[in-house]
Scaffold this motif. Structure first.
Motif, PDB file in Angstrom:
ATOM      1  N   UNK A  64       2.206   6.466  16.115  1.00 45.17           N
ATOM      2  CA  UNK A  64       2.724   6.667  14.766  1.00 45.17           C
ATOM      3  C   UNK A  64       1.628   6.650  13.729  1.00 45.17           C
ATOM      4  N   UNK A  65       1.861   7.364  12.640  1.00 39.63           N
ATOM      5  CA  UNK A  65       0.941   7.373  11.516  1.00 39.63           C
ATOM      6  C   UNK A  65       1.709   6.925  10.281  1.00 39.63           C
ATOM      7  N   UNK A  66       1.303   5.771   9.733  1.00 41.20           N
ATOM      8  CA  UNK A  66       1.943   5.218   8.544  1.00 41.20           C
ATOM      9  C   UNK A  66       0.894   5.160   7.453  1.00 41.20           C
ATOM     10  N   UNK A  67       1.057   5.970   6.423  1.00 41.59           N
ATOM     11  CA  UNK A  67       0.078   6.082   5.347  1.00 41.59           C
ATOM     12  C   UNK A  67       0.672   5.562   4.044  1.00 41.59           C
ATOM     13  N   UNK A  68      -0.138   5.565   2.989  1.00 39.27           N
ATOM     14  CA  UNK A  68       0.344   5.150   1.678  1.00 39.27           C
ATOM     15  C   UNK A  68       1.087   6.284   0.999  1.00 39.27           C
ATOM     16  N   UNK A  69       2.111   6.745   1.665  1.00 47.89           N
ATOM     17  CA  UNK A  69       2.983   7.798   1.136  1.00 47.89           C
ATOM     18  C   UNK A  69       4.354   7.590   1.746  1.00 47.89           C
ATOM     19  N   UNK A  70       5.392   8.212   1.218  1.00 53.83           N
ATOM     20  CA  UNK A  70       6.757   7.863   1.619  1.00 53.83           C
ATOM     21  C   UNK A  70       7.194   8.390   2.986  1.00 53.83           C
ATOM     22  N   UNK A  71       6.393   9.231   3.641  1.00 57.70           N
ATOM     23  CA  UNK A  71       6.810   9.787   4.926  1.00 57.70           C
ATOM     24  C   UNK A  71       5.871   9.352   6.040  1.00 57.70           C
ATOM     25  N   UNK A  72       6.454   9.024   7.187  1.00 63.98           N
ATOM     26  CA  UNK A  72       5.712   8.605   8.374  1.00 63.98           C
ATOM     27  C   UNK A  72       5.905   9.629   9.489  1.00 63.98           C
TER      28      UNK A  72
END
Length: 222
Positions: free
Chosen positions: A36-44
């Motif tokens: 998974x990629x979880x960034x500082x934005x609303x979508x993963x």
């Protein structure tokens, strides 16, 4: 480097709709978050491995408003990769936030199981691990299944044994059941795992079958 094998049990109202599908339907046998990629934005963005009726699974994906896009790749007769993007919600923030900290790494896969259970491995230093577990939402029941020294090689071969199957195999190895000549009996294994001989024998047979199948799959990929 210490690792924790952790079981999280979600109450029904906090379950992701796809995790709820696993509880309510026999169509999906396995749902595993591989990466998974979880960034500082609303979508993963996530990559799942799914076993079961993929039509039921994809219908469920389409019914979840916050899943924005997905792509399915078939691996074999029952196995699929599902690559998807979804909008994060408050439950995701509460769940992933405590684990996103200096000194802690979540090691995939995360295995989603019936009864609202998710199992995952976390590595890191003692203080950061304790803080991460302490900050998980109180309504998510957290159980530490195992603690040990992390060895990345243990992830290269995963036959997907149940905890009882793993315990039976571990007991069998420890007491010499697999030595040649055999130094222990099924009864010895049963005593170590506090089970009847017939139950211990069944655990060993199923574990051996799963391990041999997983080994052959691994050989076919190499």
């Amino acid at each position: 480097m210490k690792y924790l094998r952790v079981e999280l049990r979600f109450p029904s109202d906090l379950l992701h709709p796809i995790h709820r599908l696993i509880d309510e339907s026999d169509a999906v046998d396995r749902d595993v978050l591989l990466h998974g990629t979880i960034l500082n934005e609303p979508r993963d963005t996530f990559l799942f491995y799914v076993e079961g009726d993929i039509d039921v699974y994809t219908d469920a994906l389409r019914a979840v408003d916050r899943i924005r896009a997905f792509e399915v790749t078939q691996i074999d007769e029952t196995g699929y990769y599902v690559f998807l993007t979804q909008r994060r919600d408050d439950i995701d923030e509460a769940m992933f936030g405590p684990l996103q900290r200096t000194g802690v790494v979540v090691v995939p896969p995360i295995d989603f199981r019936p009864n609202g259970i998710a199992r995952l491995t976390i590595i890191g230093n003692g203080g950061a691990l304790r803080d991460a577990l302490a900050e998980l939402p109180e309504r998510i029941e957290t159980t530490v299944l195992r603690i040990g020294e992390y060895d990345w090689r243990q992830d290269l071969f995963d036959p997907g044994l149940t905890d009882r199957q793993f315990d039976a195999v571990a007991a069998a190895v420890e007491c010499g059941y697999y030595e040649s000549p055999r130094a222990a009996t099924v009864e010895d294994v049963a005593d170590r795992i506090d089970a009847s001989p017939s139950t211990a024998s069944e655990h060993l047979r199923k574990a051996e079958s799963a391990m041999m199948s997983a080994f052959m799959d691994l050989r076919e990929l190499s």
